[in-house]
Structures are given as C-alpha cells and as structure tokens.
Write an enzyme that holds these catalytic residues in place. Structure first.
Site, mmCIF file in Angstrom:
data_model
loop_
_atom_site.group_PDB
_atom_site.id
_atom_site.type_symbol
_atom_site.label_atom_id
_atom_site.label_comp_id
_atom_site.label_asym_id
_atom_site.label_seq_id
_atom_site.Cartn_x
_atom_site.Cartn_y
_atom_site.Cartn_z
ATOM 1 N N ASP A 1 4.313 14.181 13.323
ATOM 2 C CA ASP A 1 5.702 14.551 13.008
ATOM 3 C C ASP A 1 6.091 15.705 13.930
ATOM 4 O O ASP A 1 5.236 16.348 14.543
ATOM 5 C CB ASP A 1 5.839 14.911 11.522
ATOM 6 C CG ASP A 1 7.287 14.821 11.032
ATOM 7 O OD1 ASP A 1 8.182 14.587 11.871
ATOM 8 O OD2 ASP A 1 7.526 14.996 9.821
ATOM 9 N N ASP B 1 14.489 15.416 14.543
ATOM 10 C CA ASP B 1 15.705 15.074 13.783
ATOM 11 C C ASP B 1 16.081 16.231 12.867
ATOM 12 O O ASP B 1 15.278 17.131 12.620
ATOM 13 C CB ASP B 1 15.451 13.809 12.955
ATOM 14 C CG ASP B 1 14.270 13.969 12.018
ATOM 15 O OD1 ASP B 1 13.152 14.223 12.519
ATOM 16 O OD2 ASP B 1 14.442 13.875 10.787
ATOM 17 N N CYS C 1 -12.424 6.310 -10.645
ATOM 18 C CA CYS C 1 -12.709 6.543 -9.229
ATOM 19 C C CYS C 1 -14.000 7.350 -9.106
ATOM 20 O O CYS C 1 -14.509 7.871 -10.103
ATOM 21 C CB CYS C 1 -11.526 7.247 -8.566
ATOM 22 S SG CYS C 1 -11.470 9.014 -8.823
ATOM 23 N N CYS D 1 -13.633 10.754 -10.861
ATOM 24 C CA CYS D 1 -13.472 10.745 -12.314
ATOM 25 C C CYS D 1 -14.690 10.181 -13.038
ATOM 26 O O CYS D 1 -14.891 10.469 -14.218
ATOM 27 C CB CYS D 1 -12.206 9.993 -12.703
ATOM 28 S SG CYS D 1 -10.747 10.765 -12.015
ATOM 29 N N CYS E 1 -9.474 7.308 -15.485
ATOM 30 C CA CYS E 1 -9.609 6.692 -14.163
ATOM 31 C C CYS E 1 -11.107 6.516 -13.902
ATOM 32 O O CYS E 1 -11.924 7.252 -14.450
ATOM 33 C CB CYS E 1 -8.971 7.628 -13.129
ATOM 34 S SG CYS E 1 -9.340 7.248 -11.412
#
Ligand code: GUN
Ligand code: ZN
Length: 524
Positions: free
Chosen positions: A89, A124, A289, A292, A287
C-alpha cells in the site's frame, strides 16, 4: 490487465486465479497485513495459516532509513522474509489519519517498483464517509489525476516484459474513492476503467466497517462494481473481519487485507465468523483451531497471549474464507449470507440492502442447480425467485386454466378422502369439478408463484425445500407472481383461482386484484 481466470461463480462472487509476478494466487484471498516494524506473526506462519499473499506498507518502509535501504538493496520479499506475492500500500491511509505524509505519488510508486512489489498502489486520497460533496469531488479529482500519473509511471505489462520476466513491473491498482456518494463512486470507477488497471480497489470504507454501516457499504460496492470491468479483480480495502466476507464476496470483491487480526488481538478481542467477543467475557473457547485447542482463556489473557489471540483471529478469518469459497462451488452463497447475516441486526440490514440489488445480481448469477433452501423472508429476494417471476410472461395460455394453492399434502388428503364412502351431495359437487376440464393446471408454490404441474419437479420449484408453515412474505410474493401470469394472459384464457383457508389472511389485498382476471373459489 493482469491474468485473472474465473473458475467458479455464484451471485456476483467468483473463485479465480490471479497471476502475480511471484506466481499465481487463488481469489477470494485474504492478505494479512505485515508491519515491517513489528512482525508478530512471521510470513512462514502466515503461509501455514493459508495465506497465499501478503500486504505491507511501502510508506512505512520508505520512512525508516534501515528498512528503506534493506528493501531497496534486496527486495520487500527479503525484508519480510517471504517469497509469497506481496502487495504494497502507498501510505494513503496514513495520509487519511495524519493529514500529510511528505511523499509524492511518483516517489512512492517508483519506490514500490524498486523494492519489487507484486501489486502496487498509487497515493489515493481516502475521503471519509458522509463528507461534504465539494470535498469528495475535490479529493476525487486529485485521486484520479494521481491514478493517471501512476499509469504513466508503471506501464501496462507487455508480452515482451513477460518473456523477459521483467521484475520491475508490478501490477497496478486503480483505487475507487468518492465517499458515500454513489454517483461519484460510479464515475470514479468508470474513469479508472477507461485508464485501465491490472486490478481495482474500493477505498475509503474503513469508517463504515467500523461503524457497522453495512448497507452503505453494499451501495458503494455495487456502484463501483457495476462500472469496473467485470473480469478484473477487485480489492476491498480494510475489510479484515470475517463477518463481512460472505456479503462482500457475494457482491464481487476478490481481495481483502487484514490488519484486524492483530488490532483485535491487541484489544483482547476474539473474532468469530459471526462477530467479536471480548476475551474477558469468555469462559470457554468456542473454536478448535490450534490455539484454542491448546490454550485456556486465561492463557490468552496474558501479555504473551496477544500473539496467540492474533493467530486465532487469523485462523478464523481463513476458515471463513474457505467456507465462502466452498459455498461458491456449491452455489449456495446466498444461503451462507442469510445464515451469517442473522448474527447481527446491522448485518441483516446489509443483507436486505443486497436484496434490493437482486435484479442486478440475477444477471451475473449462474442458472443454479443446487437445492433451494428457504431460510426466511430474505429468501424471497433471491435472484432465482426474481428470474422465475421474469419468465412467467413466457407462458402463453388459452382455454380453461386452474391456478390452485392446494399443496401436495392437500391433494394426497383429498385422494384419501375420495376413497372413503361419501355422502350423495359431496359426490355431486366433486363430479361437477371433475367435469370441468382444465387445459392447464398451475400450483402456487411460495415464494415462486404459479408453477405448471408439468414443471413441478424441475428446478427451481422442484428443488425448493420449504418449512411446513411458510411465512406471509413468501405467500405474498407467490401471489404477486400469480398476478403477473394473469396480467400477461389477460383475455387469452379463462382462469379459475382456487385457494384454501391457510391463504386467506394473505389474500385480503391481492384477492381483489386477482378477482379482476380470474374466477376466485375458496375451498374448505
Ligand atoms: N487502506 C484502507 N483504506 C484505504 C484506502 O482508501 N486507500 C488506500 N490506499 N489504502 C487503504
Ligand atoms: Zn481458535
């Protein structure tokens, strides 16, 4: 334009392969943001989580001498320690936050080129939502001038460049701005498309995401998408929370950047696919994962827990994107949006806003072949329902036509009843009905409307799964579509409209209308 091959489509969403100078990636893709100043989760770990591409900030690198030198001497890939494709960016967001960045568009673009960025972004100007029109217009003009300048600096890659494997030629992003003015967004997109970019990004939406203004976000995405080339990838700047992925992908966004996984972790916020939980409110980790399933809530609350929480947040983000992709393959993305958007009223507002664009989505939506699951009033707005209604005018009818709300179950019940001995008078009236010959019989199938018996088993009506008791929205849409059929065949056929008691509440307003075109009969 970059090579962007679309493999699967559903609604306006797609799964595609995007070629970058560092190889292909599959979209929709999440690019985790890596801050070169403080790398909490390394690029290797990102890759293990499922990242195919990363995003970093060229301005942050440019501003710090040691980072700038390292990146310029080697590459941004060497700086981040990864050979994955990297988008950079430009510092526009810092411009938005601090007002000035002290670097020009040309400088930052040439720098991105020098450090071997795969996808670069001009400087921008992100105009905040609800800005004054004059400000939005002024910012947009500057942005568009910078976009033109950028295209002159970073030339469109030629086949020759491809053959030479020219490294210094990143893909270039055209950024759509225009605040919350949809006409400015449309104009911005149109002008970018005429300049021609490798991919496009929708900018200036972070405050809308933060304030849950998903309806406005939907308007902005649609206004932009409609005016961008439909075969070019589109990035939604700053959308890193999984709750927005189904909706944004359904509207045609292909790339996402996530700084949220880390920002949320620092704020002790635990992401899920249907919202955010404060760590302090959690007694359990809902969760499975790797984090977790190995740590407790209390361990996540510690100082070292921040990186663990960031890893969990990243995991659920990638998991949700896999779910979105699978539903594109299965062509049930609308249903995923319906399920997810019921997690939060503001998301439901976003879903209903998307429903307003159903006629437009219908043009992109493939003629789907999966079962149609009715999940509530929002399902009445599905493109399939609209497409069905639009095609009703294709029926050219003559003779006697029966349109009946009798369901399969009603008919079975009637058949059983027919087998029982009957009283004289019942037999008489039954005989009368049977004597009446109908050239065409239509069943009224909510939410679609009239369906000829012959097509009862075919898609979409035949594959629709509805709850036993359907809501009045579905019945209303069905009756409106009955009216469409009646209107388009007015005076061509003799219609009988037969309905049973379960429809009477819904008919009160429409029955009069239907009565203009058909003889209305009520069954017990
Ligand atoms: N990151 C988040 N929003 C924006 C934006 O509008 N423009 C750029 N360049 N980066 C962003
Ligand atoms: Zn987890």
């Amino acid at each position: 334009m970059a090579k962007f091959e679309i493999r699967h489509k559903d609604l306006m969403g797609r799964i595609a392969k995007l070629q970058t100078p560092h190889g292909p990636i599959e979209t929709p893709a999440i690019m985790p943001v890596i801050n070169p100043n403080l790398i909490s989760i390394g690029a290797d770990e990102m890759k293990k989580n499922g990242a195919e591409m990363l995003i970093t900030n060229a301005y942050i690198i440019y501003r710090k001498a040691e980072l700038r030198e390292e990146a310029a001497k080697r590459s941004v890939h060497s700086l981040l320690g990864s050979e994955l494709p990297i988008m950079t960016d430009s510092g526009s967001y810092q411009l938005y936050e601090y007002g000035d960045v002290g670097v020009s568009n040309r400088e930052i673009l040439e720098f991105q080129q020098r450090i071997g960025s795969d996808i670069s972004v001009p400087l921008d100007i992100p105009t905040p939502p609800y800005a004054k029109r004059a400000i939005a217009e002024r910012d947009l003009e500057i942005t568009l001038r910078r976009m033109e300048e950028a295209r002159a600096i970073i030339k469109i890659k030629t086949n020759e460049d491809d053959k030479n494997k020219s490294k210094n030629n990143p893909l270039l992003t055209g950024v759509v701005q225009g605040s919350t003015f949809v006409d400015l967004r449309a104009e911005s997109a149109k002008r970018l498309a005429s300049i021609g970019f490798d991919l496009y990004a929708i900018g200036g939406v972070v405050p809308l995401l933060e304030s849950y203004r998903f309806d406005k976000l939907v308007d902005i995405i649609v206004a932009s998408k409609l005016n961008l080339p439909c075969d070019a990838p589109v990035h939604l700047f700053g959308a890193g929370h999984p709750i927005i992925f189904p909706l944004a992908v359904a509207l045609g966004c292909d790339l996402f950047d996530s700084a949220a996984y880390l920002l949320y972790a620092k704020g002790k916020r635990y992401m899920t696919s249907d919202g955010t939980r404060k760590l302090q409110d959690l007694q359990y980790l809902p969760c499975s994962c790797p984090v977790c399933s190995s740590y407790t809530v209390n361990e996540l609350k510690t100082e070292e827990g921040v990186n663990l929480l960031a890893a969990h947040n990243l995991w659920v983000s990638f998991e949700e994107m896999r779910t979105v992709k699978q539903s594109i393959v299965e062509r049930n993305l609308w249903e995923l949006c319906e399920r997810r958007c019921r997690a939060y009223p503001a998301l439901l507002t976003g879903l209903m806003q998307m429903a307003r664009y159903s006629a437009l989505i219908e043009k992109y939506d493939p003629a789907t072949k999966h079962p149609f699951l009715y999940l509530g009033p929002s399902s009445t707005y599905r493109p399939e329902v609209l497409r069905y209604a639009n095609r009703l005018s294709r029926f050219t009818l003559s003779g006697n036509v029966l349109i009946t709300t009798m369901t399969e179950r009603d008919r079975d019940r009637d058949r059983d009843r027919d087998r029982e001995p009957k009283e004289e008078s019942v037999i008489e009236s039954k005989d009368k009905e049977e004597k009446e010959e109908f050239q065409h019989v239509f069943f009224v199938k909510p939410p679609f409307g009239p369906c000829p018996v012959e097509l009862e088993e075919t898609y979409p009506v035949g594959q629709a799964e509805l709850p036993a008791e359907i809501d009045s929205d579905a019945k209303t849409v069905a009756l409106q579509n009955v009216l469409k059929l009646l209107e388009s065949n007015h005076k061509k056929a003799d219609f009988v409209f037969q309905y049973d008691h379960s429809w009477k509440d819904h008919l009160l307003l429409l029955i009069e209308e239907i009565g203009k075109y058909a003889e209305v009969r009520k069954t017990e």
